[in-house]
Write a protein that holds these residues in place. Structure first.
Motif, PDB file in Angstrom:
ATOM      1  N   ALA A   3       0.840  -1.205   0.000  1.00 38.99           N
ATOM      2  CA  ALA A   3       0.000   0.000   0.000  1.00 38.99           C
ATOM      3  C   ALA A   3       0.872   1.251   0.000  1.00 38.99           C
ATOM      4  O   ALA A   3       0.543   2.261  -0.630  1.00 38.99           O
ATOM      5  CB  ALA A   3      -0.925  -0.012   1.208  1.00 38.99           C
ATOM      6  N   GLN A   4       1.990   1.193   0.708  1.00 38.13           N
ATOM      7  CA  GLN A   4       2.933   2.312   0.718  1.00 38.13           C
ATOM      8  C   GLN A   4       3.450   2.589  -0.687  1.00 38.13           C
ATOM      9  O   GLN A   4       3.492   3.735  -1.146  1.00 38.13           O
ATOM     10  CB  GLN A   4       4.106   1.997   1.644  1.00 38.13           C
ATOM     11  CG  GLN A   4       5.290   2.967   1.528  1.00 38.13           C
ATOM     12  CD  GLN A   4       6.476   2.552   2.373  1.00 38.13           C
ATOM     13  OE1 GLN A   4       6.516   2.828   3.555  1.00 38.13           O
ATOM     14  NE2 GLN A   4       7.438   1.858   1.768  1.00 38.13           N
ATOM     15  N   GLU A   5       3.862   1.543  -1.400  1.00 34.24           N
ATOM     16  CA  GLU A   5       4.429   1.713  -2.734  1.00 34.24           C
ATOM     17  C   GLU A   5       3.395   2.184  -3.741  1.00 34.24           C
ATOM     18  O   GLU A   5       3.709   2.936  -4.659  1.00 34.24           O
ATOM     19  CB  GLU A   5       5.055   0.394  -3.202  1.00 34.24           C
ATOM     20  CG  GLU A   5       6.222  -0.076  -2.350  1.00 34.24           C
ATOM     21  CD  GLU A   5       7.303   0.978  -2.233  1.00 34.24           C
ATOM     22  OE1 GLU A   5       7.789   1.458  -3.269  1.00 34.24           O
ATOM     23  OE2 GLU A   5       7.645   1.344  -1.094  1.00 34.24           O
ATOM     24  N   ALA A   6       2.150   1.769  -3.582  1.00 32.86           N
ATOM     25  CA  ALA A   6       1.104   2.134  -4.540  1.00 32.86           C
ATOM     26  C   ALA A   6       0.530   3.517  -4.273  1.00 32.86           C
ATOM     27  O   ALA A   6       0.274   4.284  -5.216  1.00 32.86           O
ATOM     28  CB  ALA A   6      -0.007   1.090  -4.520  1.00 32.86           C
ATOM     29  N   TYR A   7       0.331   3.863  -2.991  1.00 33.55           N
ATOM     30  CA  TYR A   7      -0.414   5.081  -2.665  1.00 33.55           C
ATOM     31  C   TYR A   7       0.395   6.115  -1.882  1.00 33.55           C
ATOM     32  O   TYR A   7      -0.139   7.158  -1.507  1.00 33.55           O
ATOM     33  CB  TYR A   7      -1.683   4.711  -1.889  1.00 33.55           C
ATOM     34  CG  TYR A   7      -2.530   3.716  -2.636  1.00 33.55           C
ATOM     35  CD1 TYR A   7      -3.154   4.063  -3.832  1.00 33.55           C
ATOM     36  CD2 TYR A   7      -2.683   2.405  -2.169  1.00 33.55           C
ATOM     37  CE1 TYR A   7      -3.913   3.146  -4.542  1.00 33.55           C
ATOM     38  CE2 TYR A   7      -3.439   1.481  -2.875  1.00 33.55           C
ATOM     39  CZ  TYR A   7      -4.054   1.850  -4.053  1.00 33.55           C
ATOM     40  OH  TYR A   7      -4.801   0.938  -4.756  1.00 33.55           O
ATOM     41  N   GLY A   8       1.679   5.837  -1.639  1.00 34.90           N
ATOM     42  CA  GLY A   8       2.544   6.848  -1.045  1.00 34.90           C
ATOM     43  C   GLY A   8       2.276   7.162   0.408  1.00 34.90           C
ATOM     44  O   GLY A   8       2.366   8.321   0.813  1.00 34.90           O
ATOM     45  N   VAL A   9       1.951   6.150   1.212  1.00 32.90           N
ATOM     46  CA  VAL A   9       1.677   6.353   2.636  1.00 32.90           C
ATOM     47  C   VAL A   9       2.612   5.453   3.443  1.00 32.90           C
ATOM     48  O   VAL A   9       2.625   4.237   3.248  1.00 32.90           O
ATOM     49  CB  VAL A   9       0.208   6.030   2.979  1.00 32.90           C
ATOM     50  CG1 VAL A   9      -0.085   6.388   4.437  1.00 32.90           C
ATOM     51  CG2 VAL A   9      -0.748   6.774   2.049  1.00 32.90           C
ATOM     52  N   ASN A  10       3.380   6.039   4.346  1.00 33.55           N
ATOM     53  CA  ASN A  10       4.407   5.322   5.100  1.00 33.55           C
ATOM     54  C   ASN A  10       3.843   4.079   5.799  1.00 33.55           C
ATOM     55  O   ASN A  10       2.900   4.171   6.591  1.00 33.55           O
ATOM     56  CB  ASN A  10       5.029   6.265   6.129  1.00 33.55           C
ATOM     57  CG  ASN A  10       6.218   5.670   6.839  1.00 33.55           C
ATOM     58  OD1 ASN A  10       6.112   4.676   7.553  1.00 33.55           O
ATOM     59  ND2 ASN A  10       7.371   6.286   6.653  1.00 33.55           N
ATOM     60  N   ALA A  11       4.429   2.913   5.499  1.00 28.14           N
ATOM     61  CA  ALA A  11       3.915   1.635   6.010  1.00 28.14           C
ATOM     62  C   ALA A  11       4.054   1.522   7.529  1.00 28.14           C
ATOM     63  O   ALA A  11       3.149   1.022   8.205  1.00 28.14           O
ATOM     64  CB  ALA A  11       4.630   0.475   5.326  1.00 28.14           C
TER      65      ALA A  11
ATOM     66  N   ASP B  18      -7.886   0.417   1.197  1.00 27.98           N
ATOM     67  CA  ASP B  18      -8.869   1.495   1.220  1.00 27.98           C
ATOM     68  C   ASP B  18      -8.397   2.642   2.108  1.00 27.98           C
ATOM     69  O   ASP B  18      -8.569   3.815   1.775  1.00 27.98           O
ATOM     70  CB  ASP B  18     -10.215   0.973   1.713  1.00 27.98           C
ATOM     71  CG  ASP B  18     -11.314   2.025   1.631  1.00 27.98           C
ATOM     72  OD1 ASP B  18     -11.563   2.533   0.524  1.00 27.98           O
ATOM     73  OD2 ASP B  18     -11.915   2.336   2.672  1.00 27.98           O
ATOM     74  N   PHE B  19      -7.790   2.295   3.236  1.00 26.79           N
ATOM     75  CA  PHE B  19      -7.268   3.328   4.136  1.00 26.79           C
ATOM     76  C   PHE B  19      -6.178   4.137   3.443  1.00 26.79           C
ATOM     77  O   PHE B  19      -6.199   5.374   3.475  1.00 26.79           O
ATOM     78  CB  PHE B  19      -6.714   2.679   5.406  1.00 26.79           C
ATOM     79  CG  PHE B  19      -6.068   3.657   6.354  1.00 26.79           C
ATOM     80  CD1 PHE B  19      -6.840   4.488   7.148  1.00 26.79           C
ATOM     81  CD2 PHE B  19      -4.686   3.752   6.453  1.00 26.79           C
ATOM     82  CE1 PHE B  19      -6.252   5.397   8.026  1.00 26.79           C
ATOM     83  CE2 PHE B  19      -4.086   4.652   7.318  1.00 26.79           C
ATOM     84  CZ  PHE B  19      -4.877   5.480   8.110  1.00 26.79           C
TER      85      PHE B  19
END
Length: 718
Positions: A274-282, A333-334
Motif C-alpha cells: 500500500a505504501q508503494e502504490a499510494y505513497g503512505v508510510n507503512a 482502502d485506508f
C-alpha cells in the motif's frame, strides 16, 4: 375585463413564488454537501470503553471517569494566588466542541483522554485555553475553570532512560497518569528527575505559572528552550515518506506485539504494498492500526476486518464502522481513499497537514477526538522501530511552518523554485505544519519538498487519483517560512535501494487465441514485479515481448521486464490456429451489401467508417479540438475563463502571485482566512438537480395557464 387584465400579472407572481423555494432548496443542498460528516472516531473501542497506552505501546481499557473537581467556589478562586487551569473531563466519555483562536475553525476533543488545559482567560461566556497544540475558545458551561491548588495532578513531561515521556492525566482528582507516551530521545536541555510543563510539546517550562504568563503574552522567551523548539519525529514525519523495513520485517515487529488471533498478524507486506502504490508510510500505517484496533483485537477489527475505525463515528462506533471483505482490502482502502485522496489531499476539507500531529495541525485535528491520538501512533512507531534497531528514526529532514501555535500563515507550494511558477496547492493556516525536505540546501530561496498532493504526470496540477510516485511528485516552498527541526540521514540523492526479483502474471490478457500470422496483443494483461524488500508494483505497461507473427508452433509468449540491469521473464500461454482452419468472420466483406465488412467505410454517411472524422461536425473526430469553443481539446486551457488552465494563476484573484492569499516570502502579506477558504478547490457541480427541473415544470404550467387565459379574454371581448 378588469379581471381578465389582472390574470397575467397574477400568473407571473405565481411563477416567481414557485421558483423561489426550488432555488432555496438548491442552496441548502449545496451547503449540506459542504458540511457532510467527515470527522472519524479515534480508537475503535474508545466510545465503548476508554483506553490508555504506555510507553511500550500496550493498550488497556481504563473505563470512563468522572473527572469533575469539587467546586471550591468563586470567592475561594478569587483569593487563590495560584494560576487557574481548565478541566475538560466534565462529561465523562463525550466530546466537547471548541473554536480555534485566530482562524475560527471548529474543533472537538474528548476530555476523558486528556483532562487538563492551560487557562488563558475568559470573555463573553467563552474560556480561552491551550491544549494539544491548539489555542481555542470553549463555552464556559462545557468546562471547569479551577485553581491549580484544587487538583491532585496535571499532565507533564519527564525524562527516563534518555527518553522524553509525556505523562497524560485523564482525571485531575486522582493522583497518577493514565497514559505515558514516548516522544523520542530527550534533547540535551531536558534532564532526568525534573517535571516539565508544556501544552504544545515544543517549548518546556519548569514552573507552571511562568508557562501561563508566556502563553498569555504570546511568547516562549521564558521556556527552557526558547530558540530550540522540540518536535517529536514520528508525530511530525509526513506520511508521504517510506519506511526502510520490508514486509517480512514488519511481520516480525507485529508478531512481537500481537497474539495469534489478531487481525494484524501477517499483514506486513500488505502495508508495504500500500505504501508503494499510494505513497503512505507503512510503519506509520501499522502504528495507526495498532492504536485504532488495539493491535487487531477490537470487535470492529475482529468482526469487520476494520483496522482503522473507519466510519466508526462517535455516536455509534460498532454499528456505523465499515465492513471489509478482508484485512488487505481495508489497508488498501485506508491508504488510497482515506489518506492519499482525503487526509493527505490539500484540496480536501479533512486536510490540516499530512502528518500525525495533534489538535493544532495534522491528521489528529479531524481524525480523532482523543487529543493525543497522533502522539499514541508515534509512540507505537518508536517502540517498533527501536525493537528492530532504529533504522527509520531520524532518516528524513523535516521543516516546520509557524513554530508558534498563534501563527497562521498560508504559504504557496509551487511547481518550481520561483514565484512565477504555478501554485500547486497551499499549506493552509495550521500552525506547526510539517514538510518533508528532499534536498539538503535550498534553491533560489525555496526548499524542494515531497508533495502532499498527488500530482499529474507533468507536475502542473493536483490530480484526484490515489496512486502516488515518490520520485516524480515533489514541489517547492519558500525557505523564508520553514524552520528545519530535524536534519535527516536519507536524502533524495540517497534513495532506498531495492532489486528486482521476479515478475508474475496477475491477470491474463483479453485475447489468448490467435490465427496464424497475427501478433500478440497484451491488452488487459496485469503483470506485477516482486522486489527484494518484499514489495510488489504493477509493471504491465513496461513489459517487452516478441512482435513477430505467430505460428501454430507457438504455445506461449515470453514477457520480459528489466530494472537496474536485472531482466526477468514470465510466460503467457496462447493458442494459435492454422490459417486454413480459420472460419470466415461475421465482419467479412462478403457479408455486407456492397461486399465489404460491417464496419467498412461505405456503410457510413460519407463512405468512411462509423467513427470516421467526416461523421462529426467539422470533418474531425468527435472530440477533435475543433469541436470545442476555441479550436482546442475539450479541456484545453483556452476553454477556461482567461485562456489558461483551470488552476492557472490568471484564474485567481492575483495573477502575479497565483492562488491568493498564499505567500512566498516574508515581505508578502498573509491574507485572511475567508479569502483562503474561497480558493480551496470546490466539488464538481452536480448534474440533474431536481430544483432546476421544478422551475421548468412551473414555467411550463404557467405558460399553459396564460394560453387558456388569453382565449378566455378574447371570447369575452367578442
Amino acid at each position: 375585463m378588469k379581471k381578465g387584465k389582472l390574470l397575467i400579472p397574477m400568473l407571473f407572481m405565481c411563477m416567481v413564488l414557485t421558483a423561489v423555494p426550488a432555488m432555496k432548496s438548491n442552496a441548502e443542498d449545496a451547503e449540506g454537501e459542504q458540511t457532510s460528516s467527515e470527522i472519524q472516531d479515534e480508537n475503535s473501542q474508545s466510545q465503548e470503553s476508554v483506553t490508555a497506552m504506555d510507553e511500550n505501546g500496550n493498550i488497556t481499557e481504563v473505563g470512563d471517569s468522572d473527572g469533575v473537581v469539587e467546586d471550591e467556589g468563586s470567592n475561594a478562586r478569587a483569593r487563590s494566588s495560584s494560576p487557574m487551569i481548565v478541566n475538560f473531563n466534565t462529561k465523562s466519555n463525550e466530546t466537547t466542541s471548541y473554536t480555534e483562536d485566530g482562524t475560527g475553525k471548529a474543533g472537538y476533543v474528548n476530555g476523558d483522554y486528556g483532562a487538563d488545559a492551560a487557562y488563558l482567560g475568559t470573555s463573553n461566556g467563552k474560556v480561552k485555553f491551550m491544549m494539544s497544540g491548539v489555542i481555542g475558545w470553549v463555552d464556559e458551561s462545557e468546562v471547569q475553570v479551577i485553581s491549580l491548588d484544587a487538583v491532585e495532578v496535571v499532565s507533564g513531561y519527564e525524562v527516563e532512560d534518555g527518553r522524553l515521556l509525556h505523562c497524560i492525566v485523564y482525571d485531575m482528582t486522582t493522583p497518577g497518569y493514565r497514559s505515558r507516551l514516548d516522544n523520542g530521545e530527550a534533547p540535551s536541555y531536558l534532564t532526568s528527575g525534573q517535571k516539565y510543563y508544556s501544552y504544545d510539546g515544543h517549548y518546556f517550562y519548569t514552573d507552571y505559572e511562568t508557562m501561563i504568563s508566556d502563553y498569555q503574552n504570546n511568547t516562549r522567551s521564558h521556556s527552557v528552550n526558547p530558540d530550540q523548539p522540540y518536535y517529536n519525529y514520528y508525530q511530525y514525519l509526513p506520511l508521504r515518506s517510506q519506511t526502510l523495513y520490508s514486509g517480512d520485517s514488519l511481520n516480525t515487529m507485529i508478531a512481537a506485539k500481537v497474539s495469534g488471533s489478531s487481525k494484524m498478524s501477517g499483514t506486513g507486506s500488505d502495508f508495504v504494498n500500500a505504501q508503494e502504490a499510494y505513497g503512505v508510510n507503512a510503519l506509520l500505517m501499522v502504528s495507526i492500526a495498532g492504536n485504532e484496533s488495539a493491535w487487531g483485537t477490537s470487535s470492529i477489527a475482529s468482526g469487520k476486518n476494520n483496522l482503522f475505525g473507519l466510519n466508526a463515528v462517535d455516536a455509534s462506533p460498532g454499528e456505523s464502522a465499515d465492513t471489509f471483505s478482508s484485512v488487505q482490502a481495508c489497508i488498501e482502502d485506508f491508504a488510497c481513499g482515506w489518506m492519499s485522496q482525503s487526509y493527505l489531499d490539500p484540496s480536501s476539507s479533512t486536510y490540516s497537514g499530512g502528518f500525525l500531529g495533534n489538535k493544532g495541525s495534522g491528521l489528529n485535528v479531524k481524525y480523532a477526538s482523543d487529543p493525543y491520538w497522533g502522539e499514541k501512533a508515534a509512540n507505537i512507531a518508536y517502540n517498533l522501530d527501536q525493537a528492530a534497531g532504529s533504522q527509520d528514526c531520524g532518516s528524513y529532514t523535516i521543516g516546520i511552518k509557524d513554530t508558534l501555535a498563534s501563527s497562521h500563515n498560508t504559504v504557496n507550494v509551487r511547481q518550481e523554485s520561483n514565484t512565477s511558477s504555478t501554485v500547486l496547492y497551499q499549506t493552509g493556516t495550521s500552525a506547526n505544519y510539517a514538510v518533508l525536505i528532499l534536498d539538503s540546501n535550498s534553491t533560489n530561496g525555496f526548499y524542494r519538498i515531497q508533495s502532499d498532493a498527488v500530482l499529474n504526470a507533468d507536475r502542473t496540477s493536483v490530480a484526484s487519483a490515489g496512486e502516488y510516485s515518490f520520485d516524480s511528485m515533489y514541489a517547492y516552498i519558500s525557505a523564508d517560512y520553514v524552520t528545519v527541526v530535524n536534519t535527516g540521514t536519507v536524502s533524495a540523492e540517497d534513495p532506498v535501494t531495492k532489486t528486482l526479483q521476479s515478475i508474475y502474471i496477475a491477470a491474463a490478457p483479453s485475447k489468448t487465441e490467435y490465427s496464424e500470422g497475427e501478433t500478440f496483443d497484451p491488452s488487459g494483461i496485469s503483470v506485477r514485479a516482486v522486489w527484494s524488500d518484499g514489495t510488489e508494483t504493477d509493471v504491465s505497461g513496461e513489459i517487452t515481448y516478441s512482435q513477430e507473427a505467430l505460428t501454430t508452433a507457438d504455445t506461449e509468449v515470453q514477457l520480459q521486464y528489466t530494472s537496474g540491469g536485472v531482466t526477468v521473464s514470465a510466460a503467457q500461454s496462447i493458442t494459435v490456429k492454422a490459417a486454413a482452419d480459420d472460419e470466415t468472420e461475421t465482419n467479412d466483406p462478403a457479408d455486407t451489401d456492397e461486399g465489404s465488412g460491417t464496419n467498412n467505410p461505405a456503410d457510413t454517411n460519407d463512405g468512411s467508417g462509423t467513427n470516421d472524422p467526416a461523421d462529426t461536425n467539422d470533418g474531425t473526430e468527435t472530440n477533435d479540438p475543433a469541436d470545442t469553443n476555441d479550436g482546442s481539446g475539450t479541456n484545453d486551457p483556452t476553454d477556461t475563463n482567461d485562456g489558461s488552465v483551470t488552476n492557472d494563476p490568471a484564474d485567481i484573484t492575483d495573477s502575479a502571485d497565483s492562488i491568493e492569499p498564499g505567500t512566498d516570502t516574508k515581505t508578502t502579506e498573509a491574507a485572511d482566512q475567508e479569502e483562503q477558504d474561497s480558493n480551496v478547490r470546490q466539488a464538481a457541480p452536480r448534474t440533474g438537480d431536481t430544483s432546476s427541473v421544478g422551475i421548468w415544470i412551473a414555467l411550463a404550467a404557467a405558460a399553459v395557464i396564460i394560453i387558456i387565459a388569453t382565449v378566455v379574454i378574447k371570447k369575452r371581448k367578442k
